[in-house]
Design a protein around this motif. Structure first.
Motif, PDB file in Angstrom:
ATOM      1  N   GLY A   1      -4.720  23.795   8.738  1.00 57.17           N
ATOM      2  CA  GLY A   1      -3.804  24.931   8.699  1.00 57.17           C
ATOM      3  C   GLY A   1      -3.115  25.174  10.024  1.00 57.17           C
ATOM      4  O   GLY A   1      -2.824  26.328  10.364  1.00 57.17           O
ATOM      5  N   LEU A   2      -2.851  24.111  10.755  1.00 54.11           N
ATOM      6  CA  LEU A   2      -2.234  24.233  12.071  1.00 54.11           C
ATOM      7  C   LEU A   2      -1.122  23.205  12.224  1.00 54.11           C
ATOM      8  O   LEU A   2      -1.194  22.107  11.645  1.00 54.11           O
ATOM      9  CB  LEU A   2      -3.268  23.983  13.190  1.00 54.11           C
ATOM     10  N   PRO A   3      -0.086  23.510  12.994  1.00 52.25           N
ATOM     11  CA  PRO A   3       0.927  22.493  13.307  1.00 52.25           C
ATOM     12  C   PRO A   3       0.304  21.416  14.185  1.00 52.25           C
ATOM     13  O   PRO A   3      -0.642  21.672  14.935  1.00 52.25           O
ATOM     14  CB  PRO A   3       2.007  23.278  14.063  1.00 52.25           C
ATOM     15  N   LEU A   4       0.832  20.185  14.089  1.00 55.66           N
ATOM     16  CA  LEU A   4       0.244  19.049  14.796  1.00 55.66           C
ATOM     17  C   LEU A   4       1.021  18.689  16.048  1.00 55.66           C
ATOM     18  O   LEU A   4       2.249  18.750  16.072  1.00 55.66           O
ATOM     19  CB  LEU A   4       0.195  17.821  13.886  1.00 55.66           C
ATOM     20  N   GLU A   5       0.272  18.331  17.083  1.00 63.64           N
ATOM     21  CA  GLU A   5       0.853  17.714  18.278  1.00 63.64           C
ATOM     22  C   GLU A   5       0.382  16.260  18.264  1.00 63.64           C
ATOM     23  O   GLU A   5      -0.800  15.986  18.453  1.00 63.64           O
ATOM     24  CB  GLU A   5       0.377  18.418  19.543  1.00 63.64           C
ATOM     25  N   ILE A   6       1.305  15.337  18.002  1.00 62.99           N
ATOM     26  CA  ILE A   6       0.931  13.952  17.735  1.00 62.99           C
ATOM     27  C   ILE A   6       0.924  13.128  19.024  1.00 62.99           C
ATOM     28  O   ILE A   6       1.847  13.211  19.842  1.00 62.99           O
ATOM     29  CB  ILE A   6       1.888  13.317  16.708  1.00 62.99           C
ATOM     30  N   VAL A   7      -0.135  12.346  19.181  1.00 63.98           N
ATOM     31  CA  VAL A   7      -0.286  11.416  20.297  1.00 63.98           C
ATOM     32  C   VAL A   7      -0.452  10.024  19.701  1.00 63.98           C
ATOM     33  O   VAL A   7      -1.236   9.831  18.769  1.00 63.98           O
ATOM     34  CB  VAL A   7      -1.514  11.769  21.165  1.00 63.98           C
ATOM     35  N   LEU A   8       0.279   9.049  20.214  1.00 62.39           N
ATOM     36  CA  LEU A   8       0.171   7.684  19.693  1.00 62.39           C
ATOM     37  C   LEU A   8      -0.911   6.897  20.424  1.00 62.39           C
ATOM     38  O   LEU A   8      -1.137   7.086  21.624  1.00 62.39           O
ATOM     39  CB  LEU A   8       1.499   6.941  19.820  1.00 62.39           C
TER      40      LEU A   8
ATOM     41  N   LEU B   1       7.074   2.455  21.434  1.00 61.61           N
ATOM     42  CA  LEU B   1       7.382   3.321  20.303  1.00 61.61           C
ATOM     43  C   LEU B   1       7.210   4.786  20.675  1.00 61.61           C
ATOM     44  O   LEU B   1       8.021   5.639  20.290  1.00 61.61           O
ATOM     45  CB  LEU B   1       6.483   2.963  19.113  1.00 61.61           C
ATOM     46  N   ALA B   2       6.166   5.093  21.436  1.00 63.55           N
ATOM     47  CA  ALA B   2       5.931   6.474  21.868  1.00 63.55           C
ATOM     48  C   ALA B   2       7.083   6.978  22.722  1.00 63.55           C
ATOM     49  O   ALA B   2       7.531   8.131  22.567  1.00 63.55           O
ATOM     50  CB  ALA B   2       4.613   6.554  22.639  1.00 63.55           C
ATOM     51  N   ARG B   3       7.603   6.126  23.612  1.00 64.68           N
ATOM     52  CA  ARG B   3       8.736   6.540  24.451  1.00 64.68           C
ATOM     53  C   ARG B   3       9.963   6.825  23.589  1.00 64.68           C
ATOM     54  O   ARG B   3      10.685   7.804  23.825  1.00 64.68           O
ATOM     55  CB  ARG B   3       9.042   5.460  25.486  1.00 64.68           C
ATOM     56  N   ARG B   4      10.195   5.966  22.588  1.00 59.00           N
ATOM     57  CA  ARG B   4      11.364   6.185  21.713  1.00 59.00           C
ATOM     58  C   ARG B   4      11.240   7.492  20.924  1.00 59.00           C
ATOM     59  O   ARG B   4      12.237   8.172  20.685  1.00 59.00           O
ATOM     60  CB  ARG B   4      11.524   5.007  20.740  1.00 59.00           C
ATOM     61  N   LEU B   5      10.010   7.816  20.531  1.00 60.45           N
ATOM     62  CA  LEU B   5       9.802   9.031  19.723  1.00 60.45           C
ATOM     63  C   LEU B   5       9.569  10.272  20.578  1.00 60.45           C
ATOM     64  O   LEU B   5       9.435  11.381  20.051  1.00 60.45           O
ATOM     65  CB  LEU B   5       8.606   8.835  18.785  1.00 60.45           C
TER      66      LEU B   5
ATOM     67  N   THR C   1       0.130  -4.251  19.546  1.00 60.49           N
ATOM     68  CA  THR C   1      -0.319  -4.286  20.933  1.00 60.49           C
ATOM     69  C   THR C   1      -0.075  -2.937  21.596  1.00 60.49           C
ATOM     70  O   THR C   1       0.791  -2.153  21.172  1.00 60.49           O
ATOM     71  CB  THR C   1       0.424  -5.375  21.713  1.00 60.49           C
ATOM     72  N   PRO C   2      -0.825  -2.637  22.684  1.00 58.63           N
ATOM     73  CA  PRO C   2      -0.573  -1.405  23.430  1.00 58.63           C
ATOM     74  C   PRO C   2       0.864  -1.305  23.929  1.00 58.63           C
ATOM     75  O   PRO C   2       1.442  -0.213  23.951  1.00 58.63           O
ATOM     76  CB  PRO C   2      -1.574  -1.504  24.594  1.00 58.63           C
ATOM     77  N   THR C   3       1.435  -2.448  24.323  1.00 62.48           N
ATOM     78  CA  THR C   3       2.820  -2.432  24.814  1.00 62.48           C
ATOM     79  C   THR C   3       3.786  -1.985  23.724  1.00 62.48           C
ATOM     80  O   THR C   3       4.705  -1.182  23.968  1.00 62.48           O
ATOM     81  CB  THR C   3       3.212  -3.831  25.322  1.00 62.48           C
ATOM     82  N   ASP C   4       3.583  -2.492  22.494  1.00 68.29           N
ATOM     83  CA  ASP C   4       4.436  -2.100  21.370  1.00 68.29           C
ATOM     84  C   ASP C   4       4.336  -0.602  21.106  1.00 68.29           C
ATOM     85  O   ASP C   4       5.356   0.080  20.925  1.00 68.29           O
ATOM     86  CB  ASP C   4       4.039  -2.859  20.098  1.00 68.29           C
ATOM     87  N   MET C   5       3.093  -0.098  21.073  1.00 65.56           N
ATOM     88  CA  MET C   5       2.900   1.322  20.746  1.00 65.56           C
ATOM     89  C   MET C   5       3.409   2.232  21.860  1.00 65.56           C
ATOM     90  O   MET C   5       3.944   3.314  21.594  1.00 65.56           O
ATOM     91  CB  MET C   5       1.413   1.597  20.474  1.00 65.56           C
ATOM     92  N   GLU C   6       3.236   1.786  23.100  1.00 65.78           N
ATOM     93  CA  GLU C   6       3.738   2.600  24.209  1.00 65.78           C
ATOM     94  C   GLU C   6       5.267   2.681  24.162  1.00 65.78           C
ATOM     95  O   GLU C   6       5.854   3.749  24.412  1.00 65.78           O
ATOM     96  CB  GLU C   6       3.260   2.009  25.540  1.00 65.78           C
TER      97      GLU C   6
ATOM     98  N   PHE D   1       1.233   8.758  24.863  1.00 65.11           N
ATOM     99  CA  PHE D   1       0.544   7.532  24.438  1.00 65.11           C
ATOM    100  C   PHE D   1      -0.812   7.440  25.119  1.00 65.11           C
ATOM    101  O   PHE D   1      -0.950   7.706  26.310  1.00 65.11           O
ATOM    102  CB  PHE D   1       1.383   6.301  24.791  1.00 65.11           C
ATOM    103  N   LEU D   2      -1.842   7.091  24.350  1.00 64.22           N
ATOM    104  CA  LEU D   2      -3.186   6.864  24.866  1.00 64.22           C
ATOM    105  C   LEU D   2      -3.598   5.424  24.561  1.00 64.22           C
ATOM    106  O   LEU D   2      -3.692   5.054  23.390  1.00 64.22           O
ATOM    107  CB  LEU D   2      -4.198   7.817  24.221  1.00 64.22           C
ATOM    108  N   GLU D   3      -3.802   4.621  25.598  1.00 65.46           N
ATOM    109  CA  GLU D   3      -4.261   3.251  25.355  1.00 65.46           C
ATOM    110  C   GLU D   3      -5.726   3.237  24.945  1.00 65.46           C
ATOM    111  O   GLU D   3      -6.164   2.384  24.190  1.00 65.46           O
ATOM    112  CB  GLU D   3      -4.064   2.406  26.615  1.00 65.46           C
ATOM    113  N   ARG D   4      -6.483   4.232  25.425  1.00 64.91           N
ATOM    114  CA  ARG D   4      -7.905   4.342  25.105  1.00 64.91           C
ATOM    115  C   ARG D   4      -8.270   5.811  24.955  1.00 64.91           C
ATOM    116  O   ARG D   4      -7.792   6.649  25.707  1.00 64.91           O
ATOM    117  CB  ARG D   4      -8.742   3.704  26.219  1.00 64.91           C
TER     118      ARG D   4
END
Length: 523
Positions: free
Chosen positions: A79-86, A13-17, A6-11, A21-24
């Motif tokens: 060939g680039l470092p990543l900026e990760i968005v959940l 998780l994003a806060r913990r990491l 669910t979006p709530t779960d992923m959001e 976070f993008l819901e859409r």
């Protein structure tokens, strides 16, 4: 990772990491050029999507941050470092399907690629439907047909026409009720395209002298599309019409159909009755079936036994018994309707009243305590009454069973993205135009057409005691209509003009779809 996260779960998780976070995922957040470097299957299977490249970093949306191998592969690819968005796996998959459909080539581009290729190979049909986005490396003729289907879905076409002529083949799409020429494939691929359609529809590829009908189910960018196939033999080869039904669109409500507030409330009162016939009339393609489905959906409940007989069944309604007409085994509307009456129904929907036998059984069903919904091919609401009498139904039976007739047409809606105001000095007899009119200028959202989607215009004839007397006396339809208008019935044209004044559609569009009813008006 569970794709039902669910979006709530992923959001959380994003806060913990410590990640965003993008819901859409919106189109504006993605650089389309980056998608060309990432294979579709890789993006889909890993729920991963490159978004933007900035400040020497690649922003990546992922629905599975634990998949370090996929992230490493993407890092190595660019060939680039990543900026990760959940995001959620569901949101990632929806964005992937939608965005990759934008970078897929048009059918015309595939036609241009066909030059010099071997066009004789036709692959066998799929055992299971596969997404057309995946089928980029198939044989050229298959790739061409896939591209035609894909483009038709993308451009909201309701029908695809493949028409052979002496020296060419034309492919046309019907979009919002109007046919547009899309491309002309080489004449040499005509037989191969038609054979491919037959294979997908499970038809006899050797039979070229008789009409054939079938169905195809395909998946386009994650959307389940049902296709009705019709082939007829012509002088220059078989002509094919494919009617597309996007199951993801689902049913619409009475309110969304374009009915006025008064119309919705009146329909609700009619549908609350325990008996009587409600007819929906109009030419082919005017949305009659959609109206019937919306009506059934409104009254569908556990305390009602609803059974339909249709040709074809376009939507599956949960809790409704639906019968498919099959003339090959003598399962006609009339025979099916007789069987339905032995099933203790409360509400019966008959796809179309085509003959006197079906009409008689429908009327008897309504008189014995059943609510009957059906369609009839007539130009306006009052003509439906005389049409039933012309079928040799006794006028007193028509008068005692008919509750209401809803005539309708579909008009194209002005594209909201490019709608503009203008003034017109053109005059139409009997019509007073508002001082400011609206039209679509044409933009990317509407593919330059100026219109986006359709809505209905309606004429609702309620059968009161006075009209019952007129029916029994076999009064002409025109007189019945004049009486109804004098008592406040809004005609198709009047309803259309209200939508013109509201900026929903154009005056030209209203006159186009009502011209047979108002032949004295110039177009």
């Amino acid at each position: 990772m569970n794709t039902m996260t669910t979006p709530t779960d992923m959001e959380a998780l994003a806060r913990r990491l410590g990640l965003s976070f993008l819901e859409r995922i919106d189109d504006a957040q993605v650089d389309i050029a980056l998608l060309e470097r990432v294979p579709l299957q890789f993006a889909r299977s890993n729920h991963i999507l490159p978004l933007q490249e900035s400040d020497g970093k690649l922003m990546v949306a992922t629905g599975n941050p634990a998949n370090l191998a996929a992230l490493d592969e993407l890092r190595g690819l660019f060939g680039l470092p990543l900026e990760i968005v959940l995001t959620t796996p569901q949101a990632a998959l929806e964005a992937i399907n939608h965005l990759y459909s934008r970078v897929t080539g048009s059918a015309q581009e595939v036609v241009e690629e066909l030059e010099g290729e071997d066009l004789s190979t036709i692959a066998t049909k799929f055992n299971e439907p596969r997404d057309l986005l995946d089928l980029t490396d198939e044989a050229p003729v298959i790739r061409l047909l896939n591209s035609i289907l894909f483009q038709a879905v993308k451009e909201r076409a309701s029908d695809i026409h493949i028409e052979p002529y002496e020296r060419e083949v034309e492919v046309r799409f019907r979009i919002d009720g109007i046919l547009y020429k899309i491309l002309s494939p080489p004449k040499v691929v005509q037989e191969a395209i038609i054979s491919r359609v037959k294979i997908m529809a499970g038809l006899n590829i050797a039979e070229k002298r008789l009409p054939q009908d079938g169905r195809i189910r395909v998946i386009v960018a994650g959307r389940d599309v049902d296709i009705r196939v019709s082939l007829i033999p012509t002088f220059f080869g078989e002509r094919v019409v494919l009617r597309l039904l996007d199951k993801k669109k689902g049913l619409i409500s009475l309110e969304d159909m374009g009915l006025s507030e008064f119309g919705v409330k009146t329909m609700e009162r009619l549908l609350a009755r325990s008996n009587g016939i409600i007819l929906v009339t109009g030419p082919t393609g005017s949305g009659k079936s959609t109206t019937l489905y919306a009506a059934l959906n409104r009254i569908n409940s556990a305390d009602k036994n609803i059974i339909t007989i249709e040709d074809p069944i376009e939507y599956q309604l949960k809790g409704v018994g639906q019968i498919q007409v099959n003339p090959k085994i003598d399962l006609t509307f009339a025979n099916g309707l007789r069987s339905i009456l032995r099933q203790d129904p409360d509400v019966i929907m008959v796809g179309e009243i085509r003959d006197a036998e079906t009409a008689e059984i429908a009327i008897q069903a309504s008189l014995t305590g059943h609510l009957v919904l059906s369609t009839l091919h007539t130009n306006d609401s009052a003509t439906a009454v005389t049409r039933l009498v012309d079928m040799r139904i006794e006028p007193f039976l028509v008068a005692s069973s008919l509750s209401a007739v809803l005539a309708q047409r579909l008009v194209r809606v002005i594209c909201p993205h490019c709608r503009e105001e203008y003034t017109s000095d053109r005059e139409y007899p009997g019509i007073t135009l508002p001082p400011v009119l609206y039209r679509g200028a044409g933009c990317d959202a509407c593919f330059g057409l100026g219109t986006l989607g359709r809505t209905g215009i309606y004429e609702l004839l309620l059968i009161d005691s006075e009209i019952c007397s007129m029916i029994i006396k076999q009064t002409p339809a025109g007189v019945i209509k004049e009486h109804a208008v004098a008592k406040g019935m809004r005609t198709l044209r009047d309803d259309g003009l209200l939508k013109v004044a509201a900026g929903i559609t154009t005056i030209e569009e209203v006159l186009r779809v009502t011209q047979e009813d108002y032949a004295d008006l110039p177009l």
